[in-house]
Design a protein around this motif. Sequence first.
Motif, PDB file in Angstrom:
ATOM      1  N   GLY A   1       0.800  -1.210   0.000  1.00 40.60           N
ATOM      2  CA  GLY A   1       0.000   0.000   0.000  1.00 40.60           C
ATOM      3  C   GLY A   1       0.833   1.261   0.000  1.00 40.60           C
ATOM      4  O   GLY A   1       2.002   1.279   0.409  1.00 40.60           O
ATOM      5  N   ARG A   2       0.213   2.321  -0.461  1.00 44.00           N
ATOM      6  CA  ARG A   2       0.848   3.633  -0.520  1.00 44.00           C
ATOM      7  C   ARG A   2      -0.080   4.633   0.150  1.00 44.00           C
ATOM      8  O   ARG A   2      -1.289   4.646  -0.116  1.00 44.00           O
ATOM      9  CB  ARG A   2       1.092   4.029  -1.971  1.00 44.00           C
ATOM     10  N   THR A   3       0.484   5.440   1.014  1.00 42.60           N
ATOM     11  CA  THR A   3      -0.298   6.422   1.749  1.00 42.60           C
ATOM     12  C   THR A   3       0.083   7.823   1.289  1.00 42.60           C
ATOM     13  O   THR A   3       1.270   8.174   1.279  1.00 42.60           O
ATOM     14  CB  THR A   3      -0.062   6.278   3.262  1.00 42.60           C
ATOM     15  N   ILE A   4      -0.916   8.603   0.891  1.00 42.88           N
ATOM     16  CA  ILE A   4      -0.713   9.961   0.391  1.00 42.88           C
ATOM     17  C   ILE A   4      -1.280  10.946   1.414  1.00 42.88           C
ATOM     18  O   ILE A   4      -2.436  10.823   1.838  1.00 42.88           O
ATOM     19  CB  ILE A   4      -1.408  10.176  -0.960  1.00 42.88           C
ATOM     20  N   ALA A   5      -0.464  11.912   1.794  1.00 37.17           N
ATOM     21  CA  ALA A   5      -0.889  12.923   2.759  1.00 37.17           C
ATOM     22  C   ALA A   5      -1.439  14.147   2.030  1.00 37.17           C
ATOM     23  O   ALA A   5      -0.965  14.516   0.950  1.00 37.17           O
ATOM     24  CB  ALA A   5       0.283  13.324   3.648  1.00 37.17           C
ATOM     25  N   ALA A   6      -2.433  14.778   2.633  1.00 38.33           N
ATOM     26  CA  ALA A   6      -2.988  16.009   2.076  1.00 38.33           C
ATOM     27  C   ALA A   6      -1.947  17.120   2.133  1.00 38.33           C
ATOM     28  O   ALA A   6      -1.038  17.116   2.972  1.00 38.33           O
ATOM     29  CB  ALA A   6      -4.238  16.413   2.858  1.00 38.33           C
ATOM     30  N   THR A   7      -2.080  18.076   1.234  1.00 39.41           N
ATOM     31  CA  THR A   7      -1.156  19.201   1.199  1.00 39.41           C
ATOM     32  C   THR A   7      -1.122  19.903   2.558  1.00 39.41           C
ATOM     33  O   THR A   7      -2.164  20.161   3.163  1.00 39.41           O
ATOM     34  CB  THR A   7      -1.581  20.206   0.114  1.00 39.41           C
ATOM     35  N   GLY A   8       0.078  20.186   3.025  1.00 42.64           N
ATOM     36  CA  GLY A   8       0.222  20.882   4.296  1.00 42.64           C
ATOM     37  C   GLY A   8       0.329  19.977   5.502  1.00 42.64           C
ATOM     38  O   GLY A   8       0.551  20.454   6.622  1.00 42.64           O
ATOM     39  N   THR A   9       0.203  18.659   5.296  1.00 41.28           N
ATOM     40  CA  THR A   9       0.316  17.717   6.417  1.00 41.28           C
ATOM     41  C   THR A   9       1.747  17.703   6.941  1.00 41.28           C
ATOM     42  O   THR A   9       2.705  17.664   6.163  1.00 41.28           O
ATOM     43  CB  THR A   9      -0.087  16.304   5.973  1.00 41.28           C
ATOM     44  N   VAL A  10       1.897  17.704   8.253  1.00 42.09           N
ATOM     45  CA  VAL A  10       3.221  17.686   8.863  1.00 42.09           C
ATOM     46  C   VAL A  10       3.712  16.248   8.934  1.00 42.09           C
ATOM     47  O   VAL A  10       3.049  15.390   9.529  1.00 42.09           O
ATOM     48  CB  VAL A  10       3.185  18.300  10.276  1.00 42.09           C
ATOM     49  N   PRO A  11       4.865  15.926   8.341  1.00 45.83           N
ATOM     50  CA  PRO A  11       5.392  14.555   8.421  1.00 45.83           C
ATOM     51  C   PRO A  11       5.973  14.284   9.803  1.00 45.83           C
ATOM     52  O   PRO A  11       6.342  15.199  10.540  1.00 45.83           O
ATOM     53  CB  PRO A  11       6.482  14.533   7.347  1.00 45.83           C
ATOM     54  N   LEU A  12       6.087  13.003  10.147  1.00 44.03           N
ATOM     55  CA  LEU A  12       6.627  12.610  11.449  1.00 44.03           C
ATOM     56  C   LEU A  12       8.133  12.371  11.387  1.00 44.03           C
ATOM     57  O   LEU A  12       8.863  12.718  12.315  1.00 44.03           O
ATOM     58  CB  LEU A  12       5.927  11.335  11.938  1.00 44.03           C
ATOM     59  N   LEU A  13       8.605  11.774  10.279  1.00 40.27           N
ATOM     60  CA  LEU A  13       9.993  11.321  10.195  1.00 40.27           C
ATOM     61  C   LEU A  13      10.650  11.780   8.901  1.00 40.27           C
ATOM     62  O   LEU A  13       9.980  11.919   7.865  1.00 40.27           O
ATOM     63  CB  LEU A  13      10.063   9.782  10.258  1.00 40.27           C
TER      64      LEU A  13
END
Length: 486
Positions: free
Chosen positions: A394-406
């Motif tokens: 699977g591939r997970t796509i974050a919405a624009t502006g989402t803060v990454p964790l790592l």
Amino acid sequence: MAAVMLQGTGSDVGKSVLVAGLCRLFTNRGLSVLPFKPQNMSNNAAVTADGGEIGRAQALQAIACRAPLASDMNPVLIKPQSDTGAQVIVHGRVIGQLGAGDYQRRKGELLGAVMESYGRLRARAELVIVEGAGSPAEINLRAGDIANMGFARAAGVPVVLVGDIDRGGVIASVVGTKTVIDPDDAAMIQGFLINKFRGDVRLFDDGYAEIARRTGWPGLGVIPWIAAARQLPAEDGVVLETARPAAGAVTIAVPMLSRIANFDDFDPLAHEPGVRLLFVPPGQPIPAEAALVILPGTKATIADLAFLRAQGWDIDIAGHLRRGGRLLGICGGYQMLGRTIADPEGIEGPAQTVDGLGYLPVDTSLTGDKRLTATSGISLADGHAFAGYEIHAGRTIAATGTVPLLRMADGSLDGAVTADGRVAGCYIHGLFNDAAQRAGWLARLGAVSDGVDQGQRVDAALDRLAEALAGCVDTEALLAIAGTAA
């Protein structure tokens, strides 16, 4: 090249730990040793240096040998996805899905793959220590067997039978094994070990002698409960059902999903004196006092999301967050925290798209391609380093502006975290192994870490285990059975 195989009178008799301990014992004596398990069934897997995956037990055994992880160490890995079906992995790669009945009928076809891997390991080591699966006494599974006597006879590897005295009936289980198995299979067994003895070992002298008399097999030792084994990762989910939480001041709760995977992610937390790590069984609520709830990895994300909701854990999580608690999702748990999970190809079951828990602005699409890679990087919250691995479809796509964790070592980003930092998710297994990374998470909960890297803890435990086995196992006889000298 020499080899010996440890088979058990049943599941969970301690074969995996004994193989790991013997691997370290003989490695410390200067032998070139490698582990091997023809067939494993586990949702706890590790990424290998050659880009495949093997069961966590074989990964631990490779560490015990101080050898790189290789797909050949566990050529057939079965990862259950439902009560009746599983993903089949051969030489580290997924070859398809099979129902339980289909696999039983077709498992004999995999003997060639098993023998290929064994041949490659045999050429690389002075000693190969092989672990069986389940028990040879399961004679209803003997036809086409590749995990126990089917392999032992095909490869000509002598067997040592392990009995667990702690569960009771060990005399009957060892003697009974010889009674029910084929005489030619019984002839492969060259000795026995009694494991998990509590108390004065001399009290079992008569029973030990009686087993030898009735079977004709020599006893190779009575192994006591060894405290160091508690410092080692467990592969079998049975351990979660019997685990007792520590009495730390800070509670971290992990719901026991029906297809929970790679739960050794949490071993470093279990060893922390300030942490009470609690695996929450089905039917029980997530405790209100939890400071952190972690959604673990799973072999079936959509099914386990439905399972989570059926337990009412989604309601418990909502209440936990209203009270100011923190929430972390790892791998499948991370996917659950998003807005949607799509399975357009029917990877886990019927093609469908379901709503996630909606706590992170990310969307996941499951695909047939599995990502298997070791990785490292830093946490963007505090700059602390981590070294772990990814193993997911699977591939997970974050919405624009989402803060990454790592941030990964290659500069790529992973995971997501809310603005207040209380909800986060990522794909990285082994996140808590590095002492500084773990300390950062615990500090946010008001706890102080013991500062021990998990790798160092495991390595020291393997040495203590090897030392303990050296004092109670007839290692010279064991090496003679394997066909080598000390």
